[in-house]
Enzyme design. Structure first.
Site, short mmCIF file in Angstrom:
data_model
loop_
_atom_site.label_atom_id
_atom_site.label_comp_id
_atom_site.label_asym_id
_atom_site.label_seq_id
_atom_site.Cartn_x
_atom_site.Cartn_y
_atom_site.Cartn_z
CG ASP A 171 64.54 75.43 53.53
OD1 ASP A 171 64.02 75.63 54.65
OD2 ASP A 171 65.47 74.62 53.34
CD GLU A 261 64.77 52.87 49.18
OE1 GLU A 261 65.81 52.50 49.78
OE2 GLU A 261 64.64 54.03 48.77
CG HIS A 283 68.61 54.46 48.49
ND1 HIS A 283 67.74 54.31 49.53
CD2 HIS A 283 69.38 55.53 48.80
CE1 HIS A 283 67.96 55.26 50.45
NE2 HIS A 283 68.96 56.00 50.02
#
Length: 534
Positions: A171, A261, A283
C-alpha cells in the site's frame, strides 16, 4: 410547516426508518420504475437508495427540492456524483457499514480455497465419498499478501494473524509505522506477489488500480498460490486470471465481484465460472443482516444531519467532516458575514481569504471556508446554494479562495474576517465574532472601521464624509416612512474623515427611499443588507 419528504426508493430495514425519527414525511417508491421515481422525486427533500435505483442527471432534473441522496451501502456507481454536485445535492454513503462483513467474507474465501470446501460439498451432495480427492492446505505459517491496507485490509490482517500466518502488504499510502502497528510487513507489489501463498486485494477501483493484478503478476506468483477479490470487479484482469488458472500458473481464485455483474455470456468473467479451481459468490461482501442494518441506520442519521443544515461526515462531495463543537457556532456567523460581504461588494469578487484569528487556530476550521462561500453566493446567484456546490460556483467564476489562520486576536477570543479583492481593483473586508455565554453573532469591522453590532435581519450600511446633521437627516426620513431604527453604530477614523454608519432596522427599506437618502447625505456607499436565515 409541512415535514420534509424523505423518499425510500428501495426496501430498507425497520431500524432505518426508526433512525429517521418522526420529523419526516417518509414515502416509498419502486426506484427501478423510472416514471414512478420521477414523479415521487418532485416533492422529495432526500432519497434513500441501495444499488438498484439510478440517480443520474435525468433523475435529478425531476427533483427540484432534493438536498441529499443517501446510498445505504458503500459503492456509488448508481449515483451521478458530478451532476448531483452541480445541482447542489449532497451525496452520502455508509463507508464503514460493510467492512467487517467484507473482511469476514475474504477469510471465508481463503478457507474455502485452502480446504476445497465448495468442491467437497458438491461431491458429497452428488452421493460421492472422495476424501482423498480434496486434500487441502493449512493456513498456519503461510504468507498472505494484502494489496491495500485500508479499513478492510487491516481487518483481514488482524483476522489472519490469528491463524499464525505471516501477513505482508502493499500500500503506497501506508507508513511503515502504521504497518508495524498492525503487525504487517510492507513490501513492493513485485515482492508481495512473489512471496504470497494467498493474495487478497482491497483497493478502490480507479484508472490506476483497474487490472493491477494481471498477467505479469500471475507469472510471478507461486503455482500453489491463490488470489481473492471481494473488493471491486476489474481490479483483477479476468482474462489474464483465466489464462493463469488454465495454465497452472496459480492454484485457484476466490471471487465475489466481477467486471460485469451478473457475469454475462461473452463477458470476461463468464469463463471463470466453469473452472473447478474457482470459488465464486454473487457480490455478497455487504450481504449480512448486520451490514445492511448498519448501512441503513448510518445514512438515516446522515439524512437527519443534512436536512438539519449540518455538514455530514460521510458526504462524498463535500470537503468537511466531523466538526468540533467549539467550531460549530462559527458556521452560521461566517455564512452571514458572507452575505454582508456580497451585499457590500461594488464589483465582482476575484479572490477571497477566509481569515480565522484566535483560539480557533487550534481546530480544524475547513468548514468555515465552505460557510463563507455559501454566504457569499446565497443572494447573488439564481440556483440554490449549498455546501456542496458553493466551491464549484467559486471555481466556475475563477475566484481564488484561501483559508488562513493564526492565534492572534487582541480584543476577542476569536475573530473571523472575510477579505477579498474585487474586479474594480478595490479591497473589501468584513469581520465578525461570537460573544458572551449565548455566543451572540456580532459584526466587529468593515474594512478599517471598528464596530460591535449584533447581526440582525435588516441592516443599512452608509459611508459618507462626517459632518453635523447627517444622523438627523436619515433619522427623520426613516421616521417619516415608519421605519424604526432598532440600533445604530457610527465609526470614523478621525474628525472630518469618512464615517461608516451601520443601522439595524425592524423592516426593509423601499428602493425609492434608499435612493433619496443616498443623495441627501451624499454617500459614497449606501447599501441595504437583508440577511437570509441560515
Amino acid at each position: 410547516m409541512p415535514k420534509p419528504v424523505v423518499l425510500l426508493a428501495e426496501v430498507l430495514s425497520p431500524a432505518t426508518i426508526e433512525a429517521l425519527g418522526p420529523d419526516f414525511d417518509v414515502r416509498n417508491v419502486d426506484g427501478t420504475d423510472r416514471e414512478a421515481l420521477f414523479a415521487s422525486l418532485a416533492d422529495a427533500d432526500a432519497v434513500l437508495i441501495r444499488s438498484a435505483t439510478q440517480i443520474d442527471e435525468e433523475a435529478l432534473t425531476h427533483a427540484p427540492k432534493l438536498k441529499v441522496v443517501a446510498r445505504a451501502g458503500v459503492g456509488l456507481d448508481n449515483v451521478d456524483i458530478k451532476a448531483a454536485t452541480t445541482a447542489g445535492v449532497m451525496v452520502v454513503n455508509a463507508p464503514t457499514s460493510n467492512i467487517v462483513s467484507a473482511a469476514e467474507l475474504t477469510v471465508g474465501h481463503i478457507l474455502s480455497l485452502a480446504r476445497r470446501i465448495p468442491a467437497a460439498h458438491a461431491s458429497l451432495s452428488a452421493g460421492q465419498w472422495k476424501r482423498s480427492s480434496f486434500t487441502g492446505a493449512e493456513l498456519f505459517e503461510k504468507t498472505v499478501g494484502i494489496v491495500g491496507l485500508g479499513r478492510i485490509g487491516a481487518l483481514v490482517a488482524a483476522r489472519l494473524a490469528a491463524f499464525d500466518m505471516r501477513v505482508v502488504a502493499y500500500d503506497p499510502y501506508v507508513t511503515s509505522a502504521r504497518a508495524q502497528q498492525l503487525g504487517v510487513q510492507l513490501l513492493t507489489l513485485d515482492e508481495l506477489v512473489a512471496e504470497s501463498d494467498f493474495l487478497t486485494i482491497h483497493m478502490p477501483k480507479t484508472p490506476e488500480t483497474t487490472g493491477m493484478i494481471g498477467a505479469e503478476q500471475f507469472k510471478a506468483m507461486k503455482p500453489t498460490a491463490f488470489v481473492v477479490n471481494v473488493a471491486r470487479g476489474g481490479l483483477i484482469d479476468e482474462e489474464a486470471l483465466h489464462a493463469a488458472l488454465v495454465a497452472g500458473e496459480i492454484a485457484g481464485a476466490g471471487l465475489d465481484v466481477f467486471t460485469s455483474e451478473p457475469p454475462a455470456e461473452g463477458g470476461t468473467a463468464r469463463p471463470l465460472l466453469d473452472l473447478p479451481n474457482v470459488v465464486v459468490t454473487p457480490h455478497l461482501g455487504a450481504s449480512t443482516e448486520e451490514a445492511q442494518e448498519k448501512a441503513g441506520v448510518s445514512v438515516a442519521r446522515s439524512v437527519r444531519l443534512a436536512l438539519g443544515g449540518d455538514l455530514v461526515p460521510d458526504a462524498v462531495n463535500v470537503a468537511g467532516g466531523v466538526i468540533d463543537p467549539y467550531v460549530r457556532p462559527g458556521i452560521s456567523l461566517v455564512e452571514k458575514l458572507g452575505q454582508i460581504f456580497a451585499a457590500l461588494a461594488t464589483s465582482p469578487l476575484t479572490s477571497l481569504d477566509v481569515e480565522v484569528h484566535g483560539e480557533l487556530n487550534d481546530y480544524d476550521v475547513s468548514v468555515l471556508k465552505l460557510a463563507a462561500l455559501k454566504g457569499v453566493f446565497t443572494n447573488i446567484v439564481s440556483e440554490t446554494v449549498s455546501y456542496v456546490n458553493a466551491p464549484l460556483l467559486a471555481d466556475q467564476r475563477g475566484i481564488a479562495v484561501r483559508l488562513l489562520k493564526d492565534d492572534v486576536s487582541d480584543e476577542y477570543r476569536n475573530v473571523i474576517t472575510l477579505s477579498g479583492a474585487l474586479s474594480d481593483g478595490s479591497q473589501l473586508s468584513v469581520s465578525g465574532t461570537l460573544t458572551g455565554p449565548k455566543q451572540s453573532e456580532k459584526l466587529v469591522a468593515i474594512n478599517d472601521h471598528a464596530l460591535e453590532l449584533p447581526i440582525e435581519k435588516h441592516h443599512v450600511v452608509m459611508l459618507y464624509t462626517d459632518r453635523p446633521g447627517i444622523v438627523a437627516v436619515y433619522g427623520q426620513k426613516f421616521g417619516e416612512a415608519g421605519i424604526n431604527i432598532a440600533g445604530m453604530q457610527i465609526s470614523r477614523l478621525g474628525a472630518g474623515d469618512q464615517a461608516l454608519s451601520v443601522l439595524t432596522l425592524d423592516s426593509p427599506v423601499p428602493d425609492d427611499l434608499l435612493d433619496d437618502l443616498r443623495g441627501s447625505i451624499d454617500a459614497d456607499l449606501f447599501r441595504q443588507i437583508e440577511i437570509t436565515e441560515v
